[in-house]
Design an enzyme around this catalytic site. Structure first.
Site, PDB file in Angstrom:
ATOM      1  N   PHE A   1       0.808  -1.220   0.000  1.00 22.61           N
ATOM      2  CA  PHE A   1       0.000   0.000   0.000  1.00 22.61           C
ATOM      3  C   PHE A   1       0.842   1.271   0.000  1.00 22.61           C
ATOM      4  CE2 PHE A   1       0.898   0.016   4.500  1.00 22.61           C
ATOM      5  CZ  PHE A   1       0.681   1.313   4.946  1.00 22.61           C
ATOM      6  N   LYS A   2       2.076   1.183   0.451  1.00 17.84           N
ATOM      7  CA  LYS A   2       2.920   2.369   0.552  1.00 17.84           C
ATOM      8  C   LYS A   2       3.270   2.960  -0.814  1.00 17.84           C
ATOM      9  CE  LYS A   2       4.602   0.934   5.031  1.00 17.84           C
ATOM     10  NZ  LYS A   2       5.691   0.459   5.894  1.00 17.84           N
ATOM     11  N   ASP A   3       3.125   2.168  -1.875  1.00 16.40           N
ATOM     12  CA  ASP A   3       3.367   2.692  -3.223  1.00 16.40           C
ATOM     13  C   ASP A   3       2.454   3.872  -3.540  1.00 16.40           C
ATOM     14  OD1 ASP A   3       5.390   0.876  -4.085  1.00 16.40           O
ATOM     15  OD2 ASP A   3       3.868  -0.650  -4.443  1.00 16.40           O
TER      16      ASP A   3
ATOM     17  N   LEU B   1       4.024   6.892  -1.735  1.00 18.80           N
ATOM     18  CA  LEU B   1       5.439   7.200  -2.005  1.00 18.80           C
ATOM     19  C   LEU B   1       5.719   7.510  -3.461  1.00 18.80           C
ATOM     20  CD1 LEU B   1       6.960   4.763   0.588  1.00 18.80           C
ATOM     21  CD2 LEU B   1       7.323   7.230   0.500  1.00 18.80           C
TER      22      LEU B   1
ATOM     23  N   THR C   1       8.655  -0.083   3.469  1.00 14.83           N
ATOM     24  CA  THR C   1       8.902   1.355   3.310  1.00 14.83           C
ATOM     25  C   THR C   1      10.128   1.591   2.446  1.00 14.83           C
ATOM     26  OG1 THR C   1       7.868   1.907   5.418  1.00 14.83           O
ATOM     27  CG2 THR C   1       9.418   3.502   4.525  1.00 14.83           C
TER      28      THR C   1
END
Length: 536
Positions: A121-123, A126, A162
């Site tokens: 989900f961090k894509d 970021l 991350t």
């Protein structure tokens, strides 16, 4: 500052900084008083949003939302649209974050957030943050050359996701260097491969002979080190950066519209809850922003693993570290990136949620304090000062005493928007197995399974959307533990083609010894940045 609304101006949660632009907020990351940046107000949705926004694409929806927080005098609309479009162009599905139904009878749905380049989900945040860094640096460096150009040195500690998402968001960006520190042997093989097989010259992977906490300590030391700050402009990409929270608001709206337009959910007759696997509170905080803006969410459910500080807070009103050590702390799988912590974090099968305190919870407390303790005055500046002072007091107690207790009206204000559930490793494994046995044969990763477990505890509840934060292949050992005996299950069928052969690719990394201390790490960073800038 040029003309802005209150939601386009930013302040510190601890009351020491006011009137920041969005650009300053993004590039600073953390306020000078160690507080976190917030908009002065959460904007309300336009009156026609349900009709006007219902058919928008994910990127169009993001533009509508981001424009409420970013003044056009800072990023003009055409530039903002371009940043957004580039941020989501690499996602593997057109809808970016599709919502699928796990069980129609149970009204349980899954918001899939793992369709970006690193399958986590961090894509979503970021990719956007990387393009923001690039945009602001291009603007600041217009007409400059050589050493006169501003250069951003991004440092981050990671237990896996991350780091890879940050690298993919910043690889190849001009005037940006990124240094990612991770503990040697304590991230999953696929996570390490995702980081170390990126060969762009501005990407630097540093394998540290220690724990994740040692890596985090190095990052904190760097930001507090006068010597490196005199030569480098350091920047942060973890969830303290408000741009990450902003980027995540969009998928709550996207999920809502997906269910409405498909006919699955009727907002006139039904209610909806979002159930979020929660560690540092950033993902669910974005849901709180969506709810406060006007998205009709009946409740946000904090789904914790056995590191349950938020669950305990919702039960008692006490926010308190409860470290565990030795046998009581043991658990999880090293192969999936579990990270032993001398600070007392419990090791679990969902390592991305293994935290002792939730850093973004401070942001929620500011809004609650603003509403509860500022209710006696109509002066906006006085309300902000009261909220900042209260948050500073609570954070001081947390640092000195290891925790704090809030008054009943504060707890009631939090409970108005949030509920919390605690999920054990055994329950996580059981849910992965049970959901696989459902007709759809869906395979959950352990973090997503925690959200689904929490959702299934409310069989008579309204529609529930559990957030799926990672592809199951990212946490292969836990998934195999759950499904190894299931008929027809073969992990090779789960493995994305992008992962096949990745572990055999050439690596680019550097080993860092703790014994060399801050001095040794500082030299590595300064030398590498100097080399980059000289070669350009």
């Amino acid at each position: 500052m040029l003309s802005t609304t209150t939601s386009q101006r930013y302040l510190s949660t601890r009351g020491g900084s006011y009137g920041f632009s969005f650009e300053e907020t993004v590039l600073k990351g953390l306020a000078a008083d160690q507080g976190l940046f917030l908009p002065e107000d959460i904007p309300a949705l336009p009156s026609d949003w349900q009709d006007a926004w219902s058919q928008l694409t994910f990127s169009e929806l993001a533009f509508k939302i981001f424009s409420l927080y970013i003044a056009p005098s800072e990023i003009e609309p055409t530039a903002l649209r371009d940043i957004i479009d580039r941020s989501y162009s690499s996602f593997r599905v057109p809808s970016v974050t599709p919502t699928v139904t796990l069980d129609h009878a149970k009204k349980v749905h899954l918001l899939e957030l793992y369709h970006g380049e690193t399958f986590a989900f961090k894509d979503i945040a970021l990719q956007f943050l990387g393009n923001l860094f690039e945009f602001f640096l291009i603007k600041r460096n217009d007409g400059k050359s050589g050493r006169d150009r501003e250069h951003l040195t991004v440092v981050c500690a990671t237990s896996g996701d991350t780091g890879s998402a940050s690298i993919y968001g910043l690889r190849g960006k001009k005037d940006v260097s990124i240094f990612v520190m991770y503990p040697t042997g304590k991230v999953s093989p696929i996570q390490e491969a995702q980081m170390t097989t990126v060969t762009d010259a501005n990407v630097h992977c540093l394998s540290v002979d220690g724990t994740f906490d040692d890596c985090q300590a190095f990052v904190k030391d760097l930001f507090n080190d006068p010597e490196i700050n005199s030569s480098q402009r350091l920047a942060a990409v973890n969830s303290i950066n408000f741009a990450r929270i902003l980027a995540q608001i969009t998928y709550y709206f996207a999920s809502y519209f997906s269910l409405v337009t498909s006919g699955t959910y009727n907002p006139a007759a039904d209610q909806i809850r979002f159930v979020v696997p929660t560690g540092n509170f950033g993902d669910i905080l974005a849901g709180y922003f969506a709810k406060r803006m006007g998205l009709p969410v009946s409740k946000l459910v904090i789904a914790c693993n056995e590191n349950d500080i938020l669950h305990r807070f919702l039960q008692t009103g006490t926010y308190e570290k409860q470290p565990v050590h030795g046998a009581a702390a043991a658990g999880g799988l090293v192969e999936d990136g579990v990270k032993a912590s001398p600070e007392g974090v419990k090791e679990t099968l969902s390592p991305s949620m293994d935290i002792l305190v939730s850093s973004n919870f401070e942001r929620l407390l500011w809004f609650v304090a603003h509403n509860v303790y500022g209710s006696h005055t109509n002066n906006p500046q006085e309300k902000k000062a009261i909220a900042g002072g209260k948050v500073k007091e609570w954070q001081s107690q947390l640092k000195i005493d290891g925790g704090f207790k809030v008054e009943r009206q504060v707890l009631d204000a939090v409970r108005a928007d949030f509920a919390a559930e605690r999920v054990s490793d055994a329950e996580t494994i059981a849910t992965i197995r049970d959901v696989y046995r459902w007709p759809g044969r869906y395979i959950l990763d352990p973090h997503s399974a925690i959200a689904v477990t929490a959702a299934l505890r409310y069989p008579e509840s309204p529609h529930q959307v559990a957030l799926a934060t990672a592809h199951p292949a990212k946490f292969a050992k836990a998934v195999e533990m759950a499904l190894a005996e299931e008929k027809g299950f073969h992990f090779k069928n789960v493995l994305p083609e992008q992962f096949v052969g990745m572990e055999e690719k050439p690596r680019r990394l550097r080993f860092v010894m703790r014994s060399e201390g801050l001095k040794g790490l500082r030299k590595v960073i300064v030398d590498e940045v100097d080399k980059e800038r000289t070669e350009k």
